[in-house]
Design a protein around this motif. Structure first.
Motif, PDB file in Angstrom:
ATOM      1  N   PRO A  17      -8.475  42.836  38.423  1.00  0.00           N
ATOM      2  CA  PRO A  17      -7.589  44.002  38.265  1.00  0.00           C
ATOM      3  C   PRO A  17      -6.284  43.838  39.023  1.00  0.00           C
ATOM      4  CG  PRO A  17      -9.427  44.506  39.725  1.00  0.00           C
ATOM      5  CD  PRO A  17      -9.719  43.172  39.130  1.00  0.00           C
ATOM      6  N   GLN A  18      -5.270  44.443  38.463  1.00  0.00           N
ATOM      7  CA  GLN A  18      -3.950  44.432  39.090  1.00  0.00           C
ATOM      8  C   GLN A  18      -3.759  45.734  39.878  1.00  0.00           C
ATOM      9  OE1 GLN A  18      -1.873  41.741  38.771  1.00  0.00           O
ATOM     10  NE2 GLN A  18      -3.547  40.764  37.605  1.00  0.00           N
ATOM     11  N   ASN A  19      -2.712  45.761  40.679  1.00  0.00           N
ATOM     12  CA  ASN A  19      -2.311  46.965  41.426  1.00  0.00           C
ATOM     13  C   ASN A  19      -3.412  47.509  42.327  1.00  0.00           C
ATOM     14  OD1 ASN A  19       0.213  46.922  40.032  1.00  0.00           O
ATOM     15  ND2 ASN A  19      -0.767  47.965  38.280  1.00  0.00           N
ATOM     16  N   LEU A  20      -4.140  46.609  42.978  1.00  0.00           N
ATOM     17  CA  LEU A  20      -5.109  47.051  43.969  1.00  0.00           C
ATOM     18  C   LEU A  20      -4.367  47.516  45.220  1.00  0.00           C
ATOM     19  CD1 LEU A  20      -7.761  44.199  43.624  1.00  0.00           C
ATOM     20  CD2 LEU A  20      -8.038  46.583  42.907  1.00  0.00           C
ATOM     21  N   ASP A  23      -3.698  47.604  51.314  1.00  0.00           N
ATOM     22  CA  ASP A  23      -4.278  47.598  52.656  1.00  0.00           C
ATOM     23  C   ASP A  23      -5.775  47.292  52.658  1.00  0.00           C
ATOM     24  OD1 ASP A  23      -4.968  49.892  51.346  1.00  0.00           O
ATOM     25  OD2 ASP A  23      -4.756  51.212  53.103  1.00  0.00           O
ATOM     26  N   LEU A  24      -6.301  46.802  51.559  1.00  0.00           N
ATOM     27  CA  LEU A  24      -7.722  46.469  51.516  1.00  0.00           C
ATOM     28  C   LEU A  24      -8.034  45.284  52.412  1.00  0.00           C
ATOM     29  CD1 LEU A  24      -8.501  46.757  47.668  1.00  0.00           C
ATOM     30  CD2 LEU A  24      -9.085  48.388  49.482  1.00  0.00           C
ATOM     31  N   THR A  25      -9.191  45.333  53.068  1.00  0.00           N
ATOM     32  CA  THR A  25      -9.655  44.199  53.868  1.00  0.00           C
ATOM     33  C   THR A  25     -10.902  43.555  53.260  1.00  0.00           C
ATOM     34  OG1 THR A  25     -11.005  45.657  55.255  1.00  0.00           O
ATOM     35  CG2 THR A  25      -8.741  45.207  55.996  1.00  0.00           C
ATOM     36  N   LYS A  26     -11.552  44.274  52.321  1.00  0.00           N
ATOM     37  CA  LYS A  26     -12.738  43.717  51.682  1.00  0.00           C
ATOM     38  C   LYS A  26     -12.749  44.109  50.199  1.00  0.00           C
ATOM     39  CE  LYS A  26     -17.781  43.425  51.951  1.00  0.00           C
ATOM     40  NZ  LYS A  26     -18.998  43.802  52.731  1.00  0.00           N
ATOM     41  N   ILE A  27     -12.968  43.116  49.350  1.00  0.00           N
ATOM     42  CA  ILE A  27     -13.072  43.348  47.907  1.00  0.00           C
ATOM     43  C   ILE A  27     -14.362  42.709  47.414  1.00  0.00           C
ATOM     44  CG2 ILE A  27     -12.083  42.826  45.641  1.00  0.00           C
ATOM     45  CD1 ILE A  27      -9.343  42.888  46.898  1.00  0.00           C
ATOM     46  N   SER A  43      -2.508  37.898  46.225  1.00  0.00           N
ATOM     47  CA  SER A  43      -1.400  37.656  47.158  1.00  0.00           C
ATOM     48  C   SER A  43      -0.735  38.944  47.638  1.00  0.00           C
ATOM     49  CB  SER A  43      -0.351  36.747  46.494  1.00  0.00           C
ATOM     50  OG  SER A  43       0.150  37.353  45.310  1.00  0.00           O
ATOM     51  N   GLU A  44      -0.935  40.054  46.916  1.00  0.00           N
ATOM     52  CA  GLU A  44      -0.348  41.331  47.323  1.00  0.00           C
ATOM     53  C   GLU A  44      -1.251  42.089  48.293  1.00  0.00           C
ATOM     54  OE1 GLU A  44       2.703  42.169  46.463  1.00  0.00           O
ATOM     55  OE2 GLU A  44       2.859  40.310  45.312  1.00  0.00           O
ATOM     56  N   ALA A  70      -3.836  34.463  54.220  1.00  0.00           N
ATOM     57  CA  ALA A  70      -3.899  33.801  55.531  1.00  0.00           C
ATOM     58  C   ALA A  70      -4.965  34.399  56.422  1.00  0.00           C
ATOM     59  CB  ALA A  70      -2.538  33.869  56.219  1.00  0.00           C
ATOM     60  N   ASN A  71      -5.398  35.641  56.152  1.00  0.00           N
ATOM     61  CA  ASN A  71      -6.401  36.309  56.994  1.00  0.00           C
ATOM     62  C   ASN A  71      -7.811  36.232  56.407  1.00  0.00           C
ATOM     63  OD1 ASN A  71      -4.604  37.329  59.066  1.00  0.00           O
ATOM     64  ND2 ASN A  71      -3.812  38.738  57.521  1.00  0.00           N
ATOM     65  N   LEU A  72      -7.977  35.559  55.281  1.00  0.00           N
ATOM     66  CA  LEU A  72      -9.290  35.508  54.642  1.00  0.00           C
ATOM     67  C   LEU A  72     -10.270  34.698  55.492  1.00  0.00           C
ATOM     68  CD1 LEU A  72     -10.753  36.346  51.983  1.00  0.00           C
ATOM     69  CD2 LEU A  72     -10.261  34.034  51.149  1.00  0.00           C
TER      70      LEU A  72
END
Length: 540
Positions: A17-20, A23-27, A43-44, A70-72
């Protein structure tokens, strides 16, 4: 900032999906239908730390699919359909610590695979299709190299454990896996195997054995030997040819006769020991057509080797057989030497031809023929022995723009010019409108017109090879001039234009000697038929 998470399941999406929310930290996206992680898919979402994409249909990861992450620290791709991974993609995720790839279809682990995973503490490659892995994969791992240096200085400062899951793969325990097996045996904390009982899936004689139970040696190029280089057997017995191939890893073994791989005979293989295979070629009820050189060849990824066996067939009385089966041991008569064989092209295929021949024989049910086939003007020809009652043979897989010669003789006799056909394959053109260029025929039978396919002409040997070009040009001119239905119908019956071309001097008149030979032969071949002055070239 407090972390946020988002969970999506059960066929919710056919694509990521687009436009998530940024500020999410977990998907967590599971059991969906999407098949690809495209470039910059997340990347967004720069704060993303945990990405779970389990049980989807992912088959492809773009080499920049992790761009901007970079934070993954955790990436789980369990239960997808990945056959390969672009390992350089992890350069965009330098903080990654957990990588779960179990239950995929990975069959290759390149030497640089772990180069961009310096902080990994958990790697799960279990339940894939890995067969052979080099120990260099782990020796090139920056984390392993760092641990080796620290171990030399202070064992107490090695840090947390690193877990590797490598079980339930299709490990092929031969010489190619030797380095990896030795590496696994030397692993000590902090590197820990989730399941230390890695099991061999092949080869068959090692299936089910654990790594610590096998002793693997260095790879070796095949070495093929034959117990006997020359074998002489009586006519009609069953023959078994043997060769022994020693190699690591197991080689592929096959037999050839002349330049062809043997098919139709029975070939068996049996294992002598871990590195040795015995191959047996069974030839039932041998006859003189089976004599010659048989070659046993073995091949593995290092190289190949071969050994040859010369098989000779002799009569029950012990003398070497110079006759073909079914031919009585009678002295050659003058009539036998001068039997006329009428050879003609029966059919043209895209990559081959079929020939037919006719001969007047006293004992047709007992007479064998020999077909001589090879490059024109070549010293060596392939010999094909044809049994009684057969008067046709097909040649396929011809090379374009190549001059060939095919002859038919009685028994084992050398061919005479009138028993041969020379033909030249044209350029490799497949358009139907240029089909006449596929193959051109020059016939070495005195003053005979052969049956040839549409768009083909035949010439006698009294003419130079250049006559073909003239015939082709005349045929093309007449084709343009005569396009009426009546003319088309005539072309479907006989090739009268060929005779016209001869009348115009493109094909020389037959010599007096040729006329005599042909008259004698036609009296035998066409007895009881109406006397024809020439053979008509038919269309196929």
């Amino acid at each position: 900032m407090e972390g946020r998470s988002q969970c999506m399941e059960e066929n919710a999406f056919g694509a990521i999906p687009q436009n998530l929310p940024h500020d999410l930290t977990k998907i967590r996206i599971e059991k969906s239908r999407f098949t690809e992680i495209p470039r910059g898919a997340f990347s967004e979402i720069p704060f993303l730390e945990n990405l779970w994409l389990n049980f989807n249909d992912i088959t492809l990861i773009n080499s920049r699919g992790l761009e901007g992450l970079a934070n993954l620290t955790e990436l789980r791709l369990q239960g997808n359909k990945l056959r390969s991974v672009p390992w350089t993609a992890f350069e965009d995720a330098p903080a990654l610590k957990i990588l779960d790839l179990k239950h995929n279809q990975l069959d290759v682990l390149p030497e640089h695979a772990l180069k961009f995973l310096p902080g990994l503490t958990y790697l799960d490659l279990s339940f894939n299709r890995l067969t052979v892995v080099s120990k260099e994969v782990f020796l090139n791992w920056p984390l392993y190299q760092r641990l080796q240096r620290q171990e030399e200085r202070d064992v107490s400062q090695l840090g947390p454990n690193i877990v590797l899951a490598l079980h339930d793969n299709a490990w092929l325990c031969d010489c190619r896996l030797r380095g990896f097996v030795e590496f696994v045996r030397t692993l000590t904390p902090p590197i820990i195997l989730m399941n230390s009982y890695l099991t061999c899936s092949g080869p068959d004689f090692r299936m089910g054995k654990f790594f610590h139970e096998v002793e693997l040696q260095s790879c070796m190029k095949p070495d093929v030997t034959a117990p006997a280089a020359n074998i002489s057997l009586p006519l009609g017995v069953n023959a078994t040819l043997r060769c022994v191939a020693k190699a690591r890893p197991n080689p592929t073994v096959w037999w050839t006769y002349g330049l062809k791989i043997i098919r139709g005979f029975h070939e068996y293989q049996e294992r002598v020991d871990e590195d040795t295979i015995r191959s047996l070629l069974f030839i039932p009820s041998i006859h003189p057509a089976d004599r010659g050189v048989y070659t046993c060849t073995a091949l593995n990824f290092i190289g190949n080797s071969s050994a040859s066996i010369h098989l000779e067939v002799h009569s029950p009385g012990g003398s070497q057989s110079s006759r073909l089966p079914g031919i009585a041991a009678l002295p050659s008569s003058a009539g036998d030497e001068n039997v006329y064989i009428d050879v003609r092209i029966a059919k043209q295929m895209i990559r081959g031809i079929a020939i037919e021949w006719y001969a007047t024989l006293d004992h047709p049910a007992e007479t064998w023929f020999t077909v001589h086939f090879g490059y024109a003007n070549a010293d060596k020809r392939e010999l094909i022995y044809i049994g009684p009652g057969i008067n046709s043979y097909s040649v396929s897989d011809l090379m374009p723009a190549t001059k060939y010669e095919i002859c038919v003789t009685l028994k084992n006799k050398p061919p005479r010019p009138e028993q041969c056909i020379i033909f030249v394959t044209g350029s490799d053109i497949t358009e139907m409108e240029q089909r006449e260029k596929l193959i051109h025929i020059v016939v070495i039978v005195l003053a005979m017109v052969l049956a040839v396919p549409i768009g083909m002409y035949a010439c006698t040997t009294d003419i130079k090879f250049a006559c073909l070009e003239g015939i082709m040009q005349v045929w093309k001119n007449r084709r343009r001039e005569n396009s009426s239905p009546a003319m088309e119908q005539e072309r479907q019956g006989t090739f009268d234009s060929l005779q016209a071309a001869s009348d115009e001097g493109l094909v020389a008149k037959e010599s007096s000697e040729g006329r005599k030979v042909r008259r004698r032969s036609e009296d035998k071949l066409h007895k009881g038929r109406a006397d024809n002055s020439r053979l008509t070239a038919e269309l196929y």
